[in-house]
Enzyme design. Structure first.
Site, PDB file in Angstrom:
ATOM      1  N   ASN A   9      -7.763  -0.288  46.288  1.00 52.19           N
ATOM      2  CA  ASN A   9      -7.397   1.035  45.766  1.00 52.19           C
ATOM      3  C   ASN A   9      -8.699   1.819  45.577  1.00 52.19           C
ATOM      4  OD1 ASN A   9      -6.588   3.251  44.317  1.00 52.19           O
ATOM      5  ND2 ASN A   9      -5.828   2.102  42.538  1.00 52.19           N
ATOM      6  N   TRP A  10      -8.948   2.749  46.482  1.00 51.65           N
ATOM      7  CA  TRP A  10     -10.209   3.493  46.444  1.00 51.65           C
ATOM      8  C   TRP A  10     -10.229   4.564  45.343  1.00 51.65           C
ATOM      9  CZ3 TRP A  10     -11.722   4.542  52.321  1.00 51.65           C
ATOM     10  CH2 TRP A  10     -11.950   3.302  52.945  1.00 51.65           C
ATOM     11  N   LYS A  11      -9.103   4.740  44.680  1.00 47.31           N
ATOM     12  CA  LYS A  11      -9.006   5.724  43.578  1.00 47.31           C
ATOM     13  C   LYS A  11      -9.597   7.071  44.010  1.00 47.31           C
ATOM     14  CE  LYS A  11      -8.723   2.049  40.240  1.00 47.31           C
ATOM     15  NZ  LYS A  11      -8.889   1.590  38.887  1.00 47.31           N
ATOM     16  N   HIS A  94       0.762   3.336  38.825  1.00 49.05           N
ATOM     17  CA  HIS A  94      -0.548   2.829  38.419  1.00 49.05           C
ATOM     18  C   HIS A  94      -0.823   3.253  36.977  1.00 49.05           C
ATOM     19  CE1 HIS A  94      -4.858   2.227  38.189  1.00 49.05           C
ATOM     20  NE2 HIS A  94      -4.719   1.385  39.201  1.00 49.05           N
ATOM     21  N   GLU A 166      -1.337  -5.446  36.407  1.00 50.73           N
ATOM     22  CA  GLU A 166      -2.661  -4.885  36.111  1.00 50.73           C
ATOM     23  C   GLU A 166      -2.745  -4.575  34.615  1.00 50.73           C
ATOM     24  OE1 GLU A 166      -4.653  -3.120  39.892  1.00 50.73           O
ATOM     25  OE2 GLU A 166      -3.747  -1.530  38.726  1.00 50.73           O
ATOM     26  N   GLY A 239     -12.642  -0.873  41.818  1.00 50.45           N
ATOM     27  CA  GLY A 239     -14.076  -0.627  41.991  1.00 50.45           C
ATOM     28  C   GLY A 239     -14.705  -1.437  43.122  1.00 50.45           C
TER      29      GLY A 239
HETATM   30  P1  13P Z   1     -10.759  -2.288  38.993  1.00 46.24           P
HETATM   31  O1  13P Z   1     -10.759  -3.381  40.045  1.00 46.24           O
HETATM   32  O2  13P Z   1     -11.822  -1.261  39.214  1.00 46.24           O
HETATM   33  O3  13P Z   1     -10.705  -2.846  37.615  1.00 46.24           O
HETATM   34  O4  13P Z   1      -9.397  -1.478  39.204  1.00 46.24           O
HETATM   35  C1  13P Z   1      -8.224  -2.179  39.342  1.00 46.24           C
HETATM   36  C2  13P Z   1      -7.182  -1.209  39.713  1.00 46.24           C
HETATM   37  O5  13P Z   1      -6.850  -0.311  38.957  1.00 46.24           O
HETATM   38  C3  13P Z   1      -6.582  -1.346  41.038  1.00 46.24           C
HETATM   39  O6  13P Z   1      -5.459  -0.556  41.184  1.00 46.24           O
END
Ligand code: 13P
Length: 265
Positions: A9-11, A94, A166, A239
């Site tokens: 997930n590149w956010k 999410h 999550e 991340g």
């Molecule tokens: P991190 O791996 O940065 O903690 O994020 C997890 C996430 O939210 C994946 O959707």
């Protein structure tokens, strides 16, 4: 054996050029694995250009979000209908959508229906906040998030479904030195709650077909510990997924595990 699924997930990271470079490097490094699916969820802006560049034998695309109406006067939104044929999966619910953008349980349910209606497989994210955890409400929160999200779906709809556990408190906060790692036992307990809730709604067989992932500060060095949790079918990395070495390291961990279990190339 359910296929392992590794999702990045590149956010809200990487502009068009950076996204293209990262995909290029990942495509050089990551091979075709028969029993591992690798999915990337870039920003909405770069889905289209990356879809042209993507080696479909190695990767699938996911949207990070979309709106539940198919079409209409909804400024700033993109519908699941518009994403048809562009993405295979969509991340829905999410915790950043729920907690930063105030997405409610009924909205998540509508998005699940819209994804399925448009032939897109949902990756539903569920997980408790720190406060909910400390108050002992984890089971209840997972129950409410799972059952409301699946309300409008049939048993057939959920056959390919993916649910990612999550825990909100374990997500990285942007500080690379600060990682809170969930204990594999806690991941195992959450996986059981999730499958139990699905069993109650759709029966045991459906619950066995759903793939359950873990997400929260996943890095190559802790990936294997979560992959070894019985019933966990993959990982959702945030991340680490925008870092070439880290994301390919996570895929390597999955590959190594499956080979040890006797899978063929
Ligand atoms: P991190 O791996 O940065 O903690 O994020 C997890 C996430 O939210 C994946 O959707």
């Amino acid at each position: 054996m359910r296929k392992l699924l590794i999702v990045g997930n590149w956010k809200m990271h990487l502009n068009t050029m950076q996204a293209s470079i990262l995909l290029h490097r990942l495509q050089e490094r990551i091979r075709i694995y028969r029993d591992i699916e690798v999915v990337i969820a870039p920003s909405m802006l770069v889905l289209q250009p990356l879809s042209v560049q993507l080696d479909r034998r190695k990767f699938r695309l996911a949207a990070q979000n979309a709106y539940y109406k198919d079409d209409g006067p909804f400024t700033g939104e993109v519908s699941f209908t518009m994403l048809r044929e562009l993405v295979h999966y969509a991340i829905i619910g999410h915790s950043e959508r729920r907690h930063v953008f105030g997405e409610t349980l009924p909205e998540v349910a509508l998005k699940m229906e819209a994804a399925v209606r448009n032939g897109i497989i949902p990756i539903l994210c569920v997980g408790e906040t720190k406060t909910e955890r400390l108050a002992g409400h984890t089971r209840r929160v997972l129950h409410d998030q799972v059952t409301t999200a699946l309300k409008g779906l049939t048993g057939e709809d959920i056959e390919n479904l993916v649910i990612a556990y999550e825990p909100v408190w374990a997500l990285s906060d942007g500080d690379p030195t600060h990682h809170v790692h969930t204990k594999p036992d806690d991941v195992a307990a959450a996986e059981k709650v999730i499958r139990h809730n699905i069993t109650e709604l759709y029966g045991k067989k459906a619950a066995e077909n759903v793939r359950v992932l873990y997400g929260g500060s996943v890095t190559p060095d802790v990936a294997r510990g979560y992959l070894d949790v019985p019933g966990i079918d993959g990982l959702l990395a945030g991340g680490a997924s925008v870092n070439y070495a880290q994301f390919s390291g996570i895929v390597d961990a999955a590959y190594k595990m499956r080979r040890e279990l006797g899978a063929e190339d």
